[in-house]
Design a protein around this motif. Structure first.
Motif, PDB file in Angstrom:
ATOM      1  N   GLU A  95      -7.091   4.563  -1.294  1.00 15.40           N
ATOM      2  CA  GLU A  95      -7.803   3.912  -0.199  1.00 15.40           C
ATOM      3  C   GLU A  95      -9.067   3.212  -0.696  1.00 15.40           C
ATOM      4  O   GLU A  95      -9.389   2.102  -0.258  1.00 15.40           O
ATOM      5  CB  GLU A  95      -8.171   4.933   0.873  1.00 15.40           C
ATOM      6  CG  GLU A  95      -8.902   4.333   2.068  1.00 15.40           C
ATOM      7  CD  GLU A  95      -9.298   5.377   3.096  1.00 15.40           C
ATOM      8  OE1 GLU A  95      -9.990   5.008   4.063  1.00 15.40           O
ATOM      9  OE2 GLU A  95      -8.925   6.553   2.928  1.00 15.40           O
ATOM     10  N   GLU A 128      -0.142  -6.361   5.886  1.00 17.50           N
ATOM     11  CA  GLU A 128       0.683  -5.171   6.121  1.00 17.50           C
ATOM     12  C   GLU A 128       0.093  -4.292   7.217  1.00 17.50           C
ATOM     13  O   GLU A 128       0.813  -3.717   8.035  1.00 17.50           O
ATOM     14  CB  GLU A 128       0.800  -4.345   4.836  1.00 17.50           C
ATOM     15  CG  GLU A 128       1.788  -4.874   3.827  1.00 17.50           C
ATOM     16  CD  GLU A 128       1.892  -3.992   2.606  1.00 17.50           C
ATOM     17  OE1 GLU A 128       2.877  -4.136   1.857  1.00 17.50           O
ATOM     18  OE2 GLU A 128       1.002  -3.131   2.395  1.00 17.50           O
ATOM     19  N   GLU A 129      -1.209  -4.196   7.219  1.00 18.80           N
ATOM     20  CA  GLU A 129      -1.899  -3.315   8.167  1.00 18.80           C
ATOM     21  C   GLU A 129      -2.011  -3.946   9.558  1.00 18.80           C
ATOM     22  O   GLU A 129      -2.165  -3.244  10.560  1.00 18.80           O
ATOM     23  CB  GLU A 129      -3.303  -2.994   7.636  1.00 18.80           C
ATOM     24  CG  GLU A 129      -4.051  -1.961   8.425  1.00 18.80           C
ATOM     25  CD  GLU A 129      -5.435  -1.695   7.845  1.00 18.80           C
ATOM     26  OE1 GLU A 129      -6.183  -0.923   8.460  1.00 18.80           O
ATOM     27  OE2 GLU A 129      -5.758  -2.277   6.790  1.00 18.80           O
ATOM     28  N   LEU A 151      -2.375  -6.558   1.640  1.00 14.82           N
ATOM     29  CA  LEU A 151      -2.820  -5.315   2.263  1.00 14.82           C
ATOM     30  C   LEU A 151      -3.213  -5.517   3.722  1.00 14.82           C
ATOM     31  O   LEU A 151      -2.810  -4.750   4.601  1.00 14.82           O
ATOM     32  CB  LEU A 151      -4.001  -4.725   1.485  1.00 14.82           C
ATOM     33  CG  LEU A 151      -3.687  -4.156   0.093  1.00 14.82           C
ATOM     34  CD1 LEU A 151      -4.978  -3.814  -0.641  1.00 14.82           C
ATOM     35  CD2 LEU A 151      -2.786  -2.935   0.202  1.00 14.82           C
ATOM     36  N   VAL A 152      -3.999  -6.557   3.988  1.00 12.24           N
ATOM     37  CA  VAL A 152      -4.464  -6.749   5.366  1.00 12.24           C
ATOM     38  C   VAL A 152      -3.334  -7.209   6.275  1.00 12.24           C
ATOM     39  O   VAL A 152      -3.290  -6.850   7.456  1.00 12.24           O
ATOM     40  CB  VAL A 152      -5.661  -7.720   5.444  1.00 12.24           C
ATOM     41  CG1 VAL A 152      -6.852  -7.176   4.671  1.00 12.24           C
ATOM     42  CG2 VAL A 152      -5.307  -9.112   4.983  1.00 12.24           C
ATOM     43  N   THR A 168     -10.170  -5.523  -0.494  1.00 19.95           N
ATOM     44  CA  THR A 168     -10.362  -6.244   0.767  1.00 19.95           C
ATOM     45  C   THR A 168     -11.796  -6.734   0.907  1.00 19.95           C
ATOM     46  O   THR A 168     -12.043  -7.771   1.532  1.00 19.95           O
ATOM     47  CB  THR A 168      -9.973  -5.370   1.974  1.00 19.95           C
ATOM     48  OG1 THR A 168     -10.682  -4.130   1.940  1.00 19.95           O
ATOM     49  CG2 THR A 168      -8.481  -5.091   1.978  1.00 19.95           C
ATOM     50  N   TYR A 220       0.809  -1.225   0.000  1.00 20.69           N
ATOM     51  CA  TYR A 220       0.000   0.000   0.000  1.00 20.69           C
ATOM     52  C   TYR A 220       0.843   1.275   0.000  1.00 20.69           C
ATOM     53  O   TYR A 220       0.594   2.174  -0.819  1.00 20.69           O
ATOM     54  CB  TYR A 220      -0.953   0.004   1.201  1.00 20.69           C
ATOM     55  CG  TYR A 220      -1.919   1.170   1.175  1.00 20.69           C
ATOM     56  CD1 TYR A 220      -3.122   1.071   0.474  1.00 20.69           C
ATOM     57  CD2 TYR A 220      -1.630   2.362   1.828  1.00 20.69           C
ATOM     58  CE1 TYR A 220      -4.010   2.129   0.427  1.00 20.69           C
ATOM     59  CE2 TYR A 220      -2.512   3.427   1.783  1.00 20.69           C
ATOM     60  CZ  TYR A 220      -3.700   3.308   1.081  1.00 20.69           C
ATOM     61  OH  TYR A 220      -4.570   4.371   1.029  1.00 20.69           O
ATOM     62  N   GLY A 257      -2.993  -2.564  13.809  1.00 17.74           N
ATOM     63  CA  GLY A 257      -4.403  -2.641  14.180  1.00 17.74           C
ATOM     64  C   GLY A 257      -4.615  -3.145  15.589  1.00 17.74           C
ATOM     65  O   GLY A 257      -3.787  -3.896  16.124  1.00 17.74           O
TER      66      GLY A 257
END
Length: 204
Positions: free
Chosen positions: A54, A112-113, A109-110, A61, A27, A117
């Motif tokens: 975004e 990496e985040e 993506l998820v 996602t 991202y 979180g």
């Protein structure tokens, strides 16, 4: 009608191009100019379909959540032993990563985040919940006399499924994750057949 169909095709083309960009760069370093170049659109035309990076990431996602739901549902109705059901589930998710660039991008993506979180990504929470449900279901359905001393706790076996999938994904030798399903299969073999039991039961 023709205009609407053309717009839909462009929308899908943009999603595929964005997926390639996210797979390659993640991202933070993804560049919408590169996405536009892959589709032959101007950046302004691209914004006509997605207002921001975004929004593109969110669309991917959402695709991930939908596909994961389908795959998890498919593996709830089977008579395979629990361990084999978990292996098949992980392999099914890995095969989708290999065959679906949008799924691959969204998983990157998820993951990496995830460290930033407050909770684990939905895919990991859902995978662990289903794995736990499978294992505990086997425990509940066991007949008296099947208990084994030192059997693997349900939560540990559920975590194993998550660790194998994520570990294989994160250590894959290339960004396309070629051969991921086979690596997942090999990792299940590497942890061995025992202990085959979950606490309170033999994995049926």
């Amino acid at each position: 009608m023709a205009k609407q169909a053309r717009s839909l095709r462009t929308h899908e083309l943009v999603l595929d191009a964005a997926a390639v960009e996210f797979v390659r760069h993640g991202y933070p370093r993804a560049n919408l100019q590169h996405v536009a170049a892959r589709t032959g659109l101007t950046k302004g035309a691209l914004y006509g379909h997605f207002a921001s990076k975004e929004h593109l990431a969110r669309a991917l996602t959402e695709h991930l959540d939908e596909v994961v739901g389908e795959i998890l549902a498919r593996h709830t109705a089977t008579d395979l032993p629990v361990r084999e059901r978990l292996r098949a589930l992980c392999r099914g998710l890995a095969e989708r990563v290999e065959s679906d660039v949008r799924f691959n991008a969204a998983l990157r993506l998820v993951l990496e985040e995830a460290p930033a979180g407050p909770e684990p990504p939905k895919i990991l929470a859902d995978l662990r919940a289903l794995a736990t449900e499978m294992v505990e279901g086997a425990v509940d359905g066991a007949e008296a006399g099947q208990a084994l001393e030192g059997a693997t706790p349900a939560a540990a076996l559920a975590d194993l499924a998550t660790v194998i999938l994520v570990g294989a994904y994160c250590t894959a030798p290339d960004l396309e994750r070629r051969g991921l399903a086979e690596r997942v299969h090999e990792l299940w073999d590497a942890v061995g057949e025992g202990p085959q039991a979950v606490r309170g039961t033999v994995a049926r």
